[in-house]
Write a protein that holds these residues in place. Structure first.
Motif, PDB file in Angstrom:
ATOM      1  N   PRO A 287       0.830  -1.225   0.000  1.00  0.00           N
ATOM      2  CA  PRO A 287       0.000   0.000   0.000  1.00  0.00           C
ATOM      3  C   PRO A 287       0.853   1.259   0.000  1.00  0.00           C
ATOM      4  N   VAL A 288       1.952   1.238   0.740  1.00  0.00           N
ATOM      5  CA  VAL A 288       2.922   2.336   0.746  1.00  0.00           C
ATOM      6  C   VAL A 288       4.314   1.729   0.785  1.00  0.00           C
ATOM      7  N   PRO A 289       5.323   2.421   0.226  1.00  0.00           N
ATOM      8  CA  PRO A 289       6.679   1.875   0.280  1.00  0.00           C
ATOM      9  C   PRO A 289       7.170   1.755   1.724  1.00  0.00           C
ATOM     10  N   ILE A 290       8.009   0.759   1.960  1.00  0.00           N
ATOM     11  CA  ILE A 290       8.601   0.595   3.280  1.00  0.00           C
ATOM     12  C   ILE A 290       9.571   1.752   3.510  1.00  0.00           C
ATOM     13  N   PRO A 291       9.382   2.544   4.561  1.00  0.00           N
ATOM     14  CA  PRO A 291      10.257   3.716   4.797  1.00  0.00           C
ATOM     15  C   PRO A 291      11.586   3.296   5.430  1.00  0.00           C
ATOM     16  N   MET A 292      12.428   2.651   4.635  1.00  0.00           N
ATOM     17  CA  MET A 292      13.666   2.105   5.172  1.00  0.00           C
ATOM     18  C   MET A 292      14.600   3.194   5.680  1.00  0.00           C
ATOM     19  N   GLU A 293      14.559   4.371   5.090  1.00  0.00           N
ATOM     20  CA  GLU A 293      15.479   5.429   5.518  1.00  0.00           C
ATOM     21  C   GLU A 293      15.209   5.858   6.955  1.00  0.00           C
ATOM     22  N   ILE A 294      13.938   6.084   7.285  1.00  0.00           N
ATOM     23  CA  ILE A 294      13.632   6.486   8.662  1.00  0.00           C
ATOM     24  C   ILE A 294      13.837   5.329   9.626  1.00  0.00           C
ATOM     25  N   ILE A 295      13.607   4.098   9.147  1.00  0.00           N
ATOM     26  CA  ILE A 295      13.866   2.923   9.985  1.00  0.00           C
ATOM     27  C   ILE A 295      15.343   2.828  10.315  1.00  0.00           C
ATOM     28  N   VAL A 296      16.192   3.037   9.292  1.00  0.00           N
ATOM     29  CA  VAL A 296      17.639   2.993   9.503  1.00  0.00           C
ATOM     30  C   VAL A 296      18.071   4.118  10.444  1.00  0.00           C
ATOM     31  N   VAL A 297      17.476   5.300  10.283  1.00  0.00           N
ATOM     32  CA  VAL A 297      17.814   6.423  11.162  1.00  0.00           C
ATOM     33  C   VAL A 297      17.439   6.101  12.607  1.00  0.00           C
ATOM     34  N   ILE A 298      16.272   5.529  12.811  1.00  0.00           N
ATOM     35  CA  ILE A 298      15.832   5.190  14.171  1.00  0.00           C
ATOM     36  C   ILE A 298      16.730   4.113  14.778  1.00  0.00           C
ATOM     37  N   ILE A 299      17.023   3.077  13.976  1.00  0.00           N
ATOM     38  CA  ILE A 299      17.894   2.002  14.476  1.00  0.00           C
ATOM     39  C   ILE A 299      19.291   2.549  14.776  1.00  0.00           C
ATOM     40  N   GLY A 300      19.827   3.347  13.843  1.00  0.00           N
ATOM     41  CA  GLY A 300      21.163   3.904  14.040  1.00  0.00           C
ATOM     42  C   GLY A 300      21.236   4.807  15.252  1.00  0.00           C
ATOM     43  N   THR A 301      20.189   5.627  15.427  1.00  0.00           N
ATOM     44  CA  THR A 301      20.165   6.512  16.596  1.00  0.00           C
ATOM     45  C   THR A 301      20.087   5.700  17.887  1.00  0.00           C
ATOM     46  N   GLY A 302      19.254   4.658  17.911  1.00  0.00           N
ATOM     47  CA  GLY A 302      19.118   3.828  19.108  1.00  0.00           C
ATOM     48  C   GLY A 302      20.396   3.095  19.454  1.00  0.00           C
ATOM     49  N   VAL A 303      21.045   2.516  18.436  1.00  0.00           N
ATOM     50  CA  VAL A 303      22.299   1.793  18.664  1.00  0.00           C
ATOM     51  C   VAL A 303      23.376   2.751  19.162  1.00  0.00           C
ATOM     52  N   SER A 304      23.451   3.937  18.530  1.00  0.00           N
ATOM     53  CA  SER A 304      24.469   4.909  18.920  1.00  0.00           C
ATOM     54  C   SER A 304      24.262   5.379  20.353  1.00  0.00           C
ATOM     55  N   ALA A 305      23.002   5.647  20.717  1.00  0.00           N
ATOM     56  CA  ALA A 305      22.723   6.110  22.079  1.00  0.00           C
ATOM     57  C   ALA A 305      22.956   4.998  23.094  1.00  0.00           C
ATOM     58  N   GLY A 306      22.529   3.759  22.726  1.00  0.00           N
ATOM     59  CA  GLY A 306      22.677   2.656  23.664  1.00  0.00           C
ATOM     60  C   GLY A 306      24.123   2.256  23.893  1.00  0.00           C
ATOM     61  N   MET A 307      24.934   2.273  22.828  1.00  0.00           N
ATOM     62  CA  MET A 307      26.336   1.851  22.951  1.00  0.00           C
ATOM     63  C   MET A 307      27.287   3.034  23.139  1.00  0.00           C
ATOM     64  N   ASN A 308      26.721   4.232  23.148  1.00  0.00           N
ATOM     65  CA  ASN A 308      27.542   5.441  23.310  1.00  0.00           C
ATOM     66  C   ASN A 308      28.707   5.451  22.318  1.00  0.00           C
ATOM     67  N   LEU A 309      28.359   5.312  21.029  1.00  0.00           N
ATOM     68  CA  LEU A 309      29.376   5.175  19.976  1.00  0.00           C
ATOM     69  C   LEU A 309      30.297   6.385  19.893  1.00  0.00           C
ATOM     70  N   ASN A 310      29.786   7.575  20.203  1.00  0.00           N
ATOM     71  CA  ASN A 310      30.603   8.782  20.072  1.00  0.00           C
ATOM     72  C   ASN A 310      31.777   8.785  21.047  1.00  0.00           C
ATOM     73  N   LYS A 311      31.517   8.436  22.283  1.00  0.00           N
ATOM     74  CA  LYS A 311      32.581   8.463  23.286  1.00  0.00           C
ATOM     75  C   LYS A 311      33.368   7.158  23.331  1.00  0.00           C
ATOM     76  N   SER A 312      32.688   6.036  23.164  1.00  0.00           N
ATOM     77  CA  SER A 312      33.372   4.744  23.301  1.00  0.00           C
ATOM     78  C   SER A 312      34.192   4.391  22.063  1.00  0.00           C
ATOM     79  N   TYR A 313      33.697   4.723  20.870  1.00  0.00           N
ATOM     80  CA  TYR A 313      34.367   4.302  19.636  1.00  0.00           C
ATOM     81  C   TYR A 313      34.743   5.480  18.723  1.00  0.00           C
ATOM     82  N   LYS A 314      34.584   6.703  19.204  1.00  0.00           N
ATOM     83  CA  LYS A 314      34.952   7.908  18.451  1.00  0.00           C
ATOM     84  C   LYS A 314      34.200   8.025  17.120  1.00  0.00           C
ATOM     85  N   VAL A 315      32.977   7.584  17.114  1.00  0.00           N
ATOM     86  CA  VAL A 315      32.151   7.698  15.911  1.00  0.00           C
ATOM     87  C   VAL A 315      31.509   9.082  15.891  1.00  0.00           C
ATOM     88  N   ASP A 316      31.704   9.818  14.800  1.00  0.00           N
ATOM     89  CA  ASP A 316      31.127  11.163  14.682  1.00  0.00           C
ATOM     90  C   ASP A 316      29.612  11.077  14.592  1.00  0.00           C
TER      91      ASP A 316
END
Length: 726
Positions: A287-316
């Motif tokens: 009925p509508v395209p799967i919004p993979m971009e926002i899904i990826v953004v949500i997953i990426g944001t959750g993983v980054s916040a949960g694992m603290n990628l910025n401080k722990s792994y120096k991910v920008d």
């Protein structure tokens, strides 16, 4: 008299017609027609008429400037609203991540991508004429903006702080000023072009040029995202050879790759490709395209916040996203002289892309768009939006396709997508602060998939048009190595040169008749086509003007086999040779007479001395005979078996003064060798141009111009007494 008959028994089951009328030349035809009386308006009257204001005219201009006033009152809520809501939400879901991602291309903090995804989209709802395109950030234009921003504010100008994307950073603040001023200036240029009715400028950006240019831009965009995707700290380059420098910088620092960023980015690319493949294969069932971009953004944001990628792994990460909207601010006007050329290029490219997509959807759904109003709409989106810190925008191809395919029917869908972006800005924007930049880079790279498919244009244009292939290659190579601004200028210049080349290298043909018809075709193409004895019909698929008049005359001589200059030169040469022969014969005769006189005198003296008188008034055995003039003159009059030449002017759209002089010279030169030149199928505007150029005189009259080729052929047959033979 004209009548038509339909022969039902005809085996071909085709209609036939028979026409009986006089043979018309322009002199005879104009004598039977009566021109309509037109009173030309003076300049004052034209100005007064254009400035006259009536309620109907004011209403028309208001509806033209604000199309929403025309379609919104007629909006069928029950039929359109549900589709527009679904389409608006689907497009808005795409708009959020793309706005954040394309801000990186524009070399500004991500929040400005959200601003550019709200204000221009909302404004277009009121001023745009397309019901389906999605205005906002777009990779190519964002890349051009980023190139200018980096050029004006290079990395070396201010000490870098890679872990800070806050607008308070001095470098980012200056680049934002450049991007905002660029949007303001490009919008003003689009407004001026729109009010001056210059919507046609987009036609100079041919499809081959735009596709070659956007393919090169895709390479620029891809290389600029490599450092974010790999988590490498490198400078951003702009200008000529920036792609080479960017790739060299990435390769020289490849050992510094952030493995965590690489893993996150690669995972996002795989998920996005899978999502796009599913959407493509099952688009009729979903009925509508799967919004993979926002899904990826949500997953990426959750993983980054949960694992603290910025401080722990120096991910920008994206960093600070200010909540709410910024107050209006005036762009930096003093930057305009330095970025004017770039703004002009962005204005034209942005309009070209928007109007191209708009025309596609308008044709598909059966409505029309106004190119000039589209210029005005884009100009308002960019210029007004710049006061609210947006950078240059245009139509997004991917979002437009989603908006149309998910049931969008009007500009309401675009307005709803902009409201979704507004909600993020004022309420939940801070949630995206932990989003890794490698995720945004992955979104940008995957969205370039369609542009990279344009490399297939090479094989397509190779089969269809070598000239368009050359335009594509020049646009691609120039834009790739010289930069998008100089590349576009080079490509447009080359495209203009190809137009000149085509007018100077047209196809020249000799026409003949399809037997028992008044249809004339190329004699070299069809076996059935026959020529009239003594008549040549010449056609060139070009207009006649200063750039090709000489080649036109040369081709005429070559194709007809009749060169008046060569014939006259040969005739003069033969006359000179004949004169020399006569002179030599006269001298020989004088010598012979002188010798005869001397011989006679000697003989007389001898006979008198020997008492040998003449018998019956003649000298016996004198052996003298009378000398007559030379009877063997060998003067050959050089002639041609062509008695009439017809110039088919069907393809001729205009004639300038040089072309008119060339045409008159052709008529006079061929007349000197006994060939009558006629012109057939000369259009009314070309006739008027010839009249203004004083083409007609006592030697060249309108009687040489005929309404059709067949009229000219019949007139030449009567004049020459020739007959057609199979």
């Amino acid at each position: 008299m004209e009548h038509a008959k339909e022969h039902e028994a005809c085996p071909e089951q085709t209609q036939r017609y028979c026409v009986e009328r006089p043979v018309y030349n322009q002199e005879l035809l104009q004598g039977q027609l009566h021109r309509r009386q037109r009173s030309p308006q003076t300049l004052k009257q034209k100005i007064a008429h254009s400035c006259r204001c009536t309620s109907k005219k004011a209403k028309s201009h208001l509806y033209s400037f604000l199309p929403i006033l025309k379609w919104l009152p007629r909006y069928p809520v029950k039929e359109y609203l549900l589709g527009d809501i679904i389409s608006g939400v689907s497009t808005g879901v795409m708009q959020l991540p793309q706005g954040l991602a394309y801000a990186l291309l524009a070399a500004v903090p991500p929040v400005f991508g959200l601003y550019s995804s709200f204000y221009p989209v909302f404004l277009y709802t009121f001023f745009g004429t397309s019901k389906h395109i999605s205005i906002g950030t777009f990779a190519v234009v964002s890349m051009m903006v980023g190139g200018v921003a980096v050029r004006e504010v290079p990395d070396e100008m201010i000490s870098l702080d890679y872990n800070s994307t806050n607008v308070t950073d001095a470098r980012d603040a200056k680049r934002v000023q450049v991007a905002v001023t660029l949007a303001f200036l490009s919008g003003i240029i689009q407004l001026c072009l729109g009010f001056l009715r210059f919507g046609f400028v987009a036609i100079y950006l041919t499809e081959a040029l735009v596709r070659g240019f956007t393919t090169a831009a895709a390479v620029h965009v891809f290389t600029s995202q490599l450092k974010y995707f790999l988590g490498i700290k490198t400078s951003r380059y702009s200008g000529p050879l920036s792609v080479v420098y960017s790739i060299a910088a990435v390769l020289s620092n490849i050992t510094m790759t952030n493995i965590a960023a690489l893993i996150v980015g690669s995972t996002c690319i795989v998920l996005l490709l899978i999502g796009k493949e599913i959407n493509d294969r099952f688009k009729k069932k979903l009925p509508v395209p799967i919004p993979m971009e926002i899904i990826v953004v949500i997953i990426g944001t959750g993983v980054s916040a949960g694992m603290n990628l910025n401080k722990s792994y120096k991910v920008d990460v994206v960093g600070n996203i200010p909540q709410g909207l910024r107050l209006p601010a005036v762009p930096e006007i003093q930057l305009i002289p330095a970025i004017f050329v770039d703004a002009l290029a962005i204005a034209i490219v942005g309009f070209s892309m928007a109007v191209s997509m708009a025309k596609i959807f308008a044709l598909k759904h059966g409505y029309t768009i106004d190119g000039n109003q589209e210029l005005i709409a884009l100009g308002i989106c960019n210029s007004v939006g710049s006061f609210f810190q947006t950078f240059s925008v245009t139509c997004s191809m991917s979002r437009s396709l989603v908006q149309e395919s998910t049931g969008g029917r009007t500009q309401i869908a675009g307005a709803l997508s902009s409201i979704m972006v507004l909600l993020v800005l004022v309420a939940v924007g801070y949630l995206f602060e932990p989003l890794p930049q490698t995720v945004l880079a992955a979104i940008v790279m995957v969205n370039l998939k369609g542009m990279f498919k344009q490399f297939g244009d090479v094989t397509h244009f190779w089969r269809t048009s070598k000239i368009e292939l050359a335009i594509w290659v020049v646009a691609f190579v120039a834009s790739l190595f010289l930069g998008l601004d100089y590349g576009l200028l080079t490509a447009v210049t080359f495209a203009m040169i190809t137009v000149i080349y085509r007018t100077q290298s047209p196809q020249y043909r000799i026409l003949g008749q399809i037997p028992d018809t008044d249809i004339y075709c190329d004699v070299e193409e069809y076996e059935e086509v026959k020529e009239y004895p003594g008549i040549k019909i010449f056609q060139a698929n070009t207009s006649l003007y200063f750039a090709n008049s000489e080649s036109y005359a040369s081709a005429l001589k070559k194709k007809t086999g009749v060169d008046p200059c060569a014939i006259l030169a040969a005739r003069r040469k033969a006359q000179k040779r004949h004169a020399r022969e006569i002179k030599a014969a006269n001298e020989h005769r004088k010598k012979a007479v002188l010798k005869l006189t001397n011989d006679v005198e000697a003989s007389v003296k001898h006979e008198i001395a020997n008492d040998d008188l003449p018998v019956n008034g003649k000298f016996a055995d004198s052996g003298v005979q009378a000398v007559s003039p030379d009877e063997h003159e060998h003067f050959v009059e050089t002639k041609t078996n062509i008695r009439s030449l017809i110039l088919d002017f069907t393809p001729v759209n205009f004639v300038d003064s040089v072309g008119a002089k060339t045409l008159k010279s052709i008529i006079k030169e061929y007349k000197e060798v006994g060939v009558c030149v006629c012109i057939a199928c000369c259009s009314g505007p070309v006739m008027n141009e010839l009249s203004r150029l004083n083409f007609f005189d006592k030697a060249v009259t309108r009687e040489l111009l005929f309404h059709s080729i067949h009229d000219a052929v019949l007139a030449c047959q009567v004049k020459d007494g020739s007959a057609f033979t199979d």
